[in-house]
Structures are given as structure tokens and as C-alpha cells.
Design a protein around this motif. Structure first.
Motif, mmCIF file in Angstrom:
data_model
loop_
_atom_site.group_PDB
_atom_site.id
_atom_site.type_symbol
_atom_site.label_atom_id
_atom_site.label_comp_id
_atom_site.label_asym_id
_atom_site.label_seq_id
_atom_site.Cartn_x
_atom_site.Cartn_y
_atom_site.Cartn_z
ATOM 1 N N LYS A 99 -12.511 9.372 -36.155
ATOM 2 C CA LYS A 99 -13.200 10.330 -35.301
ATOM 3 C C LYS A 99 -12.179 11.136 -34.502
ATOM 4 O O LYS A 99 -11.124 10.620 -34.129
ATOM 5 C CB LYS A 99 -14.150 9.607 -34.352
ATOM 6 N N LYS A 100 -12.531 12.388 -34.214
ATOM 7 C CA LYS A 100 -11.633 13.242 -33.446
ATOM 8 C C LYS A 100 -11.354 12.643 -32.073
ATOM 9 O O LYS A 100 -10.243 12.753 -31.549
ATOM 10 C CB LYS A 100 -12.226 14.642 -33.297
ATOM 11 N N SER A 101 -12.346 11.976 -31.491
ATOM 12 C CA SER A 101 -12.172 11.386 -30.160
ATOM 13 C C SER A 101 -11.129 10.278 -30.152
ATOM 14 O O SER A 101 -10.612 9.910 -29.093
ATOM 15 C CB SER A 101 -13.507 10.836 -29.651
ATOM 16 N N HIS A 102 -10.811 9.732 -31.341
ATOM 17 C CA HIS A 102 -9.816 8.654 -31.435
ATOM 18 C C HIS A 102 -8.402 9.201 -31.655
ATOM 19 O O HIS A 102 -7.425 8.454 -31.499
ATOM 20 C CB HIS A 102 -10.169 7.701 -32.585
ATOM 21 N N ILE A 103 -8.288 10.474 -32.032
ATOM 22 C CA ILE A 103 -6.986 11.040 -32.390
ATOM 23 C C ILE A 103 -6.031 11.035 -31.201
ATOM 24 O O ILE A 103 -4.877 10.600 -31.305
ATOM 25 C CB ILE A 103 -7.147 12.472 -32.938
ATOM 26 N N LEU A 104 -6.504 11.538 -30.047
ATOM 27 C CA LEU A 104 -5.619 11.639 -28.887
ATOM 28 C C LEU A 104 -5.130 10.274 -28.406
ATOM 29 O O LEU A 104 -3.922 10.107 -28.166
ATOM 30 C CB LEU A 104 -6.313 12.396 -27.754
ATOM 31 N N PRO A 105 -6.004 9.253 -28.253
ATOM 32 C CA PRO A 105 -5.494 7.926 -27.882
ATOM 33 C C PRO A 105 -4.463 7.386 -28.870
ATOM 34 O O PRO A 105 -3.466 6.777 -28.451
ATOM 35 C CB PRO A 105 -6.755 7.054 -27.860
ATOM 36 N N LEU A 106 -4.697 7.611 -30.161
ATOM 37 C CA LEU A 106 -3.736 7.155 -31.173
ATOM 38 C C LEU A 106 -2.398 7.869 -31.018
ATOM 39 O O LEU A 106 -1.326 7.258 -31.126
ATOM 40 C CB LEU A 106 -4.290 7.380 -32.580
ATOM 41 N N LEU A 107 -2.465 9.182 -30.760
ATOM 42 C CA LEU A 107 -1.235 9.951 -30.553
ATOM 43 C C LEU A 107 -0.486 9.488 -29.320
ATOM 44 O O LEU A 107 0.748 9.379 -29.327
ATOM 45 C CB LEU A 107 -1.571 11.444 -30.419
ATOM 46 N N ILE A 108 -1.219 9.224 -28.245
ATOM 47 C CA ILE A 108 -0.586 8.780 -26.994
ATOM 48 C C ILE A 108 0.142 7.461 -27.205
ATOM 49 O O ILE A 108 1.298 7.297 -26.806
ATOM 50 C CB ILE A 108 -1.646 8.646 -25.881
ATOM 51 N N VAL A 109 -0.540 6.509 -27.846
ATOM 52 C CA VAL A 109 0.067 5.199 -28.107
ATOM 53 C C VAL A 109 1.296 5.347 -29.001
ATOM 54 O O VAL A 109 2.358 4.760 -28.745
ATOM 55 C CB VAL A 109 -0.965 4.244 -28.749
ATOM 56 N N SER A 110 1.166 6.161 -30.045
ATOM 57 C CA SER A 110 2.274 6.343 -30.983
ATOM 58 C C SER A 110 3.452 7.047 -30.321
ATOM 59 O O SER A 110 4.618 6.678 -30.537
ATOM 60 C CB SER A 110 1.800 7.151 -32.201
ATOM 61 N N GLN A 111 3.157 8.077 -29.522
ATOM 62 C CA GLN A 111 4.216 8.818 -28.837
ATOM 63 C C GLN A 111 4.994 7.908 -27.896
ATOM 64 O O GLN A 111 6.224 7.910 -27.865
ATOM 65 C CB GLN A 111 3.592 9.977 -28.052
#
Length: 388
Positions: free
Chosen positions: A3-15
């Protein structure tokens, strides 16, 4: 399907996971220096080698348009792997100063495919509300910047091998998360051919150049402020005859900037990235010019004021990145973010070196006045004509 709503949290954790190679590496530099037998004389070079690697890396990535010609998620993951390998190499039994410098330089070089590329990925997903998305993403980076001071203040950094292993594994996991769960965004437009001058030609766009100049003014101030905050705390300890923990207070002051990035992102949704960036740059500029007066305050009020400055000096960073991305053509967003990062970090080295030289010439409370040069230039560029 993610889901698009999950993209930003995943990016934050990965970054955060991937850039831990940068931040936690700074926390173990003392142990690495001692292992070579060269002591403190090499510490400055080790820290600078990461910055230089990042600057060269972003320059190469921008000139070759890497993030725009190839899948940014794959670029992110591949760079995370190579950065982790550079970091892992510090675990060899016999290590020389050139090995350390090369490993840290290599880590910085491949971080060029992580930090700006992460923002590029966000811009491919968030055409509207990009300032808010980048507020959270850059906030994670700011929190990572503060992390080494927490490690030092709490004494977690006693075993540098453990930190090297942990950060390397974290980086690989962060790269895998992006590769497996963050596909190319719906607003991505791929560049079909290599244009070596594309990055430079972006500055012919007056809207882009305004945003870039604002960012450069911000970068003149930001990293020098962070670098010399420990010296400011030591100075107030001496002036007030107190003994506050330098690393823990530095962690708090820098970490508060993560929250201001998030708050700035929230307000950008309502008022626009331009207004948030201008207000934050103005506030931090005011603090530059009143900084000598802050050292006359009682210690508690000094720390409170310095914390507000730490929030203001950071809040505009994601908004400038948002303005840069919005001003660039869709097929050049990655190149735009990368080349602006390259120049901005180069500027930060100049301001850090200037303040370092000034510490031997004038009293410490006066050196922070020179940080005001950046906000003045940035505000002049942004306000001389209406930003459209």
C-alpha cells in the motif's frame, strides 16, 4: 502489493538503517584511530574522508544521471550493499590508516546512492504533499546524525567491532527492504539518454536556482552548527562553571531537529514548502547574529535557546529538497537532488573549516556570527523576487 501508506515508513526505516554506516561510524573513529597507532592525528582525516566520498559520489551520480536513468530502488539497494562491504572491511585484523581512509571514503561514496536517491524515490510517490513526506524522511537522517552522540554519552561504543557489524547488517537489510517492498513510484519518469550537462543546465531555471541557493545558504549553517555545538556546550560549562554532559546535550539538540523536520513537513501541507523554508531560515539566521548574547544567559536558558536554534536550523532542509524536486523536470528529479546535495555538502566543509580556523583567532561565542552568512544569502535569493 504494498500500500502507498506503507511506502514512507519503509523508506524512513531503510534510510535510517543505511545511513547508520555514516553516523555510527563517526562514533567509533577514536577506536579506529588508536588501532592504527596514529592516535588523534588521523581523526579529522577519517571524518573528512566520508564527507569527501559523499561529495564525489553525488557529483558522479548527478553527472551520469544514475537515479533518473536506472531504477532508483535498485540503485539504493546496490549502494547499500557496497557501502556495507566498505564498512565490513574495517573488521580485518591488520588495518592501516590508508585502509581506514579508503573504507570510509568508499562508504561516503556509496551513501550518495542512498540519501538523495531515497528522496528521489519519495518524490516519485508523493507528487502532492512531498514536503510532508520529506519532512519525515530527512527527520530520520537528523536523528541518525544525533545517534553517535547518544552512543558516546551512554558508553555504548566501547566495542567498535560490534558497531561495525551491526551497522553493516542494518544497511544490507535497509537495502533489501527498498528492493523488495518499494518498487518504482507511479510518478517516476525515466530519462532515456545520458546528458552530462543536464545537472548544470538545471540552474538556468530561475525557480530551481532560487531553491538551490536557499539550500546552499542553509547548508553553510547546518553542519557547522552541528559540528561546533559540542564546543559551545563546553564553553558554557566553563563560563557558568557547570558540568553538563556534552555528548548527551549535543544528542538532544540535534535530535530535536528531527521533530522540527516532521513539524515543518506538516505545516508545508497547509502553507507550502516555500513559506516554511523561509521562516525557518529567517529564525535560524536571527540566532546566528544573536549567538554571542546566548552565552551570557544562565546555562539552562542557553540550552533551551540552543535547542530552539537546533530545531530552526533543520526544519527547512526537507522543504528546500521539496522545492528543488518540484522545480526540476520529472525525468531529472534524481539528478537535481543529487547535484544540489553535492554542492551543499561541499559548502558545508568550507564553513566548518572557517569556524575551525576562527576558534584559534577569536573567542568561541563570536565564531557563530559567521554562520549568518548562509541564511543571509539564502534569504536574499528567495525574497528578491516572488517565488512562483
Amino acid at each position: 502489493m504494498i500500500k502507498k501508506s506503507h511506502i514512507l515508513p519503509l523508506l524512513i526505516v531503510s534510510q535510517f538503517a543505511c545511513t547508520s554506516l555514516w553516523f555510527a561510524g563517526n562514533a567509533i573513529v577514536d577506536d579506529l584511530a588508536l588501532k592504527t597507532g596514529l592516535g588523534d592525528s588521523i581523526i579529522g582525516y577519517v571524518l573528512s574522508s566520508v564527507q569527501l566520498g559523499f561529495i564525489l559520489g553525488t557529483l558522479v551520480f548527478a553527472l551520469l544521471m544514475i537515479a533518473d536513468r536506472f531504477s532508483p530502488s535498485k540503485v539504493f539497494a546496490l549502494c547499500a550493499l557496497f557501502a556495507a562491504l566498505c564498512n565490513f572491511s574495517l573488521l580485518v585484523d591488520t588495518i592501516t590508516k590508508w585502509h581506514i581512509l579508503g573504507a570510509r571514503f568508499g562508504t561516503g561514496f556509496f551513501l550518495a546512492g542512498i540519501y538523495p536517491v531515497g528522496m528521489k524515490i519519495a518524490s516519485d510517490y508523493y507528487k502532492d504533499g512531498l514536503g510532508k513526506a520529506l519532512g519525515y524522511l530527512v527527520g530520520a537522517l537528523v536523528l541518525g546524525t544525533a545517534f553517535p552522540f547518544l552512543i558516546s554519552g551512554l558508553g555504548w561504543g566501547s566495542n567498535y567491532q560490534t558497531i561495525v557489524q551491526a551497522t553493516s547488517i542494518l544497511a544490507i537489510l535497509g537495502g533489501l527492504i527498498v528492493l523488495l517492498f518499494v518498487p518504482n513510484g507511479p510518478f517516476r519518469k525515466q530519462s532515456s539518454k545520458l546528458e552530462l550537462k543536464a545537472g548544470i543546465q538545471l540552474f538556468k531555471n530561475p525557480i530551481f536556482s532560487k531553491a538551490a541557493l536557499g539550500y546552499f545558504g542553509h547548508m553553510w549553517e547546518l553542519y557547522a552548527f552541528w559540528a561546533f555545538t559540542p564546543l559551545a556546550i563546553k564553553t558554557i560549562n566553563n563560563i557558568q562553571n557547570v558540568n553538563y554532559s556534552v555528548p548527551l546535550l549535543t544528542f538532544i539538540i540535534i535530535a530535536l531537529g528531527a521533530f522540527s523536520c516532521a513539524f515543518g513537513g506538516y505545516f508545508s501541507k497547509k502553507y507550502g514548502s516555500y513559506k516554511v523554508a523561509v521562516i525557518a531560515l529567517f529564525i535560524s539566521g536571527v540566532f546566528c547574529f544573536i549567538s554571542p548574547l546566548l552565552f551570557m544567559l544562565p546555562a539552562l536558558f542557553f540550552f533551551m535557546s540552543w535547542s530552539v536554534w537546533g530545531m530552526a536550523v533543520t526544519a527547512d532542509s526537507p522543504q528546500f529538497s521539496s522545492l528543488v524536486a518540484q522545480a526540476a523536470p520529472p525525468e531529472l528529479k534524481g539528478t537535481a537532488l543529487t547535484i544540489v546535495n553535492s554542492i551543499g555538502f561541499a559548502i558545508s566543509i568550507i564553513s566548518i573549516q572557517l569556524l575551525s580556523a576562527l576558534t584559534t583567532k577569536i573567542n568561541t561565542p563570536l565564531i557563530f556570527l559567521f554562520l549568518g552568512i548562509g541564511p543571509l544569502i539564502g534569504l536574499f535569493a528567495l525574497l528578491r523576487k516572488k517565488y512562483n
